[in-house]
Design a protein around this motif. Sequence first.
Motif, PDB file in Angstrom:
ATOM      1  N   GLU A  89      74.820  17.038  25.423  1.00 54.36           N
ATOM      2  CA  GLU A  89      75.409  18.425  26.155  1.00 54.36           C
ATOM      3  C   GLU A  89      74.387  19.117  26.459  1.00 54.36           C
ATOM      4  N   LEU A  90      73.464  19.264  25.363  1.00 57.07           N
ATOM      5  CA  LEU A  90      72.157  20.361  25.599  1.00 57.07           C
ATOM      6  C   LEU A  90      71.432  19.968  26.975  1.00 57.07           C
ATOM      7  N   LYS A  91      71.008  18.579  27.070  1.00 55.66           N
ATOM      8  CA  LYS A  91      70.305  18.058  28.227  1.00 55.66           C
ATOM      9  C   LYS A  91      71.142  18.443  29.477  1.00 55.66           C
ATOM     10  N   VAL A  92      72.327  18.259  29.704  1.00 55.56           N
ATOM     11  CA  VAL A  92      73.211  18.355  30.580  1.00 55.56           C
ATOM     12  C   VAL A  92      72.932  20.078  31.066  1.00 55.56           C
ATOM     13  N   GLU A  93      73.397  20.958  30.072  1.00 56.14           N
ATOM     14  CA  GLU A  93      73.051  22.275  30.513  1.00 56.14           C
ATOM     15  C   GLU A  93      71.807  22.424  30.966  1.00 56.14           C
ATOM     16  N   ARG A  94      70.673  22.221  30.482  1.00 60.42           N
ATOM     17  CA  ARG A  94      69.516  22.386  30.860  1.00 60.42           C
ATOM     18  C   ARG A  94      69.238  21.892  32.164  1.00 60.42           C
ATOM     19  N   ARG A  95      69.872  20.905  32.728  1.00 61.99           N
ATOM     20  CA  ARG A  95      69.526  20.289  33.969  1.00 61.99           C
ATOM     21  C   ARG A  95      70.558  21.186  35.064  1.00 61.99           C
ATOM     22  N   LEU A  96      71.878  21.561  34.485  1.00 62.23           N
ATOM     23  CA  LEU A  96      72.611  22.271  35.237  1.00 62.23           C
ATOM     24  C   LEU A  96      71.937  23.627  35.614  1.00 62.23           C
TER      25      LEU A  96
ATOM     26  N   VAL B  72      73.960  11.646  31.770  1.00 63.25           N
ATOM     27  CA  VAL B  72      72.549  11.666  31.441  1.00 63.25           C
ATOM     28  C   VAL B  72      72.128  10.571  30.453  1.00 63.25           C
ATOM     29  N   GLY B  73      71.206  10.387  30.128  1.00 67.90           N
ATOM     30  CA  GLY B  73      70.703   9.406  29.130  1.00 67.90           C
ATOM     31  C   GLY B  73      69.780   8.224  29.889  1.00 67.90           C
ATOM     32  N   PHE B  74      69.821   6.987  29.088  1.00 64.68           N
ATOM     33  CA  PHE B  74      69.080   5.904  29.360  1.00 64.68           C
ATOM     34  C   PHE B  74      70.031   4.840  30.072  1.00 64.68           C
ATOM     35  N   THR B  75      70.596   5.236  31.256  1.00 61.70           N
ATOM     36  CA  THR B  75      71.776   4.713  31.762  1.00 61.70           C
ATOM     37  C   THR B  75      71.247   3.993  33.318  1.00 61.70           C
ATOM     38  N   LYS B  76      71.895   3.000  33.629  1.00 64.16           N
ATOM     39  CA  LYS B  76      71.727   2.464  35.054  1.00 64.16           C
ATOM     40  C   LYS B  76      73.436   2.527  35.284  1.00 64.16           C
ATOM     41  N   CYS B  77      73.500   2.833  36.595  1.00 63.99           N
ATOM     42  CA  CYS B  77      75.123   3.288  36.843  1.00 63.99           C
ATOM     43  C   CYS B  77      75.503   2.519  37.988  1.00 63.99           C
ATOM     44  N   SER B  78      76.660   1.961  38.047  1.00 64.14           N
ATOM     45  CA  SER B  78      77.099   1.463  39.612  1.00 64.14           C
ATOM     46  C   SER B  78      78.521   2.029  39.652  1.00 64.14           C
ATOM     47  N   VAL B  79      78.755   3.047  39.115  1.00 62.12           N
ATOM     48  CA  VAL B  79      80.112   3.936  39.140  1.00 62.12           C
ATOM     49  C   VAL B  79      80.119   4.280  40.516  1.00 62.12           C
ATOM     50  N   LYS B  80      81.485   4.030  41.079  1.00 57.94           N
ATOM     51  CA  LYS B  80      81.908   4.245  42.530  1.00 57.94           C
ATOM     52  C   LYS B  80      82.956   5.403  42.444  1.00 57.94           C
ATOM     53  N   SER B  81      82.199   6.750  42.650  1.00 58.93           N
ATOM     54  CA  SER B  81      83.126   8.043  42.562  1.00 58.93           C
ATOM     55  C   SER B  81      82.400   9.273  43.135  1.00 58.93           C
ATOM     56  N   ASP B  82      83.244   9.936  43.781  1.00 57.67           N
ATOM     57  CA  ASP B  82      82.629  11.328  44.443  1.00 57.67           C
ATOM     58  C   ASP B  82      82.441  12.335  43.266  1.00 57.67           C
TER      59      ASP B  82
ATOM     60  N   ASP C  33      74.442  12.665  39.056  1.00 53.85           N
ATOM     61  CA  ASP C  33      72.890  12.618  38.180  1.00 53.85           C
ATOM     62  C   ASP C  33      72.249  13.904  38.952  1.00 53.85           C
ATOM     63  N   ALA C  34      71.339  14.270  38.344  1.00 54.76           N
ATOM     64  CA  ALA C  34      70.739  15.747  38.843  1.00 54.76           C
ATOM     65  C   ALA C  34      70.590  15.880  40.241  1.00 54.76           C
ATOM     66  N   LYS C  35      70.088  15.091  40.870  1.00 56.45           N
ATOM     67  CA  LYS C  35      69.866  15.283  42.256  1.00 56.45           C
ATOM     68  C   LYS C  35      70.998  15.185  43.079  1.00 56.45           C
ATOM     69  N   ARG C  36      72.064  14.182  42.829  1.00 56.26           N
ATOM     70  CA  ARG C  36      73.387  14.356  43.692  1.00 56.26           C
ATOM     71  C   ARG C  36      74.114  15.791  43.370  1.00 56.26           C
ATOM     72  N   PHE C  37      73.901  16.350  42.054  1.00 52.90           N
ATOM     73  CA  PHE C  37      74.729  17.448  41.671  1.00 52.90           C
ATOM     74  C   PHE C  37      74.000  18.662  42.488  1.00 52.90           C
ATOM     75  N   ALA C  38      72.683  18.651  42.639  1.00 47.61           N
ATOM     76  CA  ALA C  38      71.935  19.692  43.205  1.00 47.61           C
ATOM     77  C   ALA C  38      72.538  19.724  44.687  1.00 47.61           C
ATOM     78  N   GLU C  39      72.576  18.747  45.571  1.00 50.85           N
ATOM     79  CA  GLU C  39      73.056  18.615  46.833  1.00 50.85           C
ATOM     80  C   GLU C  39      74.388  18.994  47.060  1.00 50.85           C
ATOM     81  N   PHE C  40      75.417  18.604  45.876  1.00 44.45           N
ATOM     82  CA  PHE C  40      76.812  19.127  45.999  1.00 44.45           C
ATOM     83  C   PHE C  40      76.835  20.640  45.899  1.00 44.45           C
ATOM     84  N   TYR C  41      76.327  21.062  44.851  1.00 49.12           N
ATOM     85  CA  TYR C  41      76.401  22.527  44.503  1.00 49.12           C
ATOM     86  C   TYR C  41      76.025  23.301  45.702  1.00 49.12           C
ATOM     87  N   LYS C  42      74.797  23.016  46.152  1.00 51.30           N
ATOM     88  CA  LYS C  42      74.150  23.591  47.331  1.00 51.30           C
ATOM     89  C   LYS C  42      75.188  23.568  48.622  1.00 51.30           C
TER      90      LYS C  42
END
Length: 182
Positions: A11-18, A119-129, A133-142
């Motif tokens: 959660e701390l890692k998520v907050e820092r990225r957000l 976050v974490g050591f993941t590889k992800c194939s989740v299909k969801s809007d 991850d950090a890059k996708r959130f930055a675009e969404f928020y912007k």
Amino acid sequence: MKLSGIGNYGELKVERRLRLFINKEDVILENLLLPDGSGTTEIDKVIISKKGILCVESKFWGGYISGGDTGDWTQTTYYDGVKKQRKLHNPVIQNQGHIKALDKIFNADYPIFNVVFLVGFTKCSVKSDYVFDAKRFAEFYKNLEDVLSNDDISYIVAVLQKYVATKEELEKHADAINALNK
């Protein structure tokens, strides 16, 4: 029950990225316990911004994660060459419950966004809007437009601050959830 050190780290890692992507004046409230009709539900983070309310569920998971907007997710890990799979509760669905609780408090007067941050050591194939991850959130928020006034933000923060839980309240909530799952 003690709160997980790994969960707190995630959660701390998520907050820092957000914080890298949101506006400096945005408010982040953490660990809210809201009534949900059958007790309480815990929200990891809520960002209150001119863009609306972002309801954030953070997950710090390892391995390969697969899933979508419906049904359980699957985590696949390998230890010493042995493949292990386990079902995970779907955080998109979990966060939809959080959003319902927020909508009830605010009579659905404000836009609320479902944000699941992995976050974490993941590889992800989740299909969801709703999974970021950090890059996708930055675009969404912007790309979100400003829709709330400073007065709206002050009001929302004032209402939600009373739901910020203490460590003891969070432990009691976790114990109640664990008792239900046994």
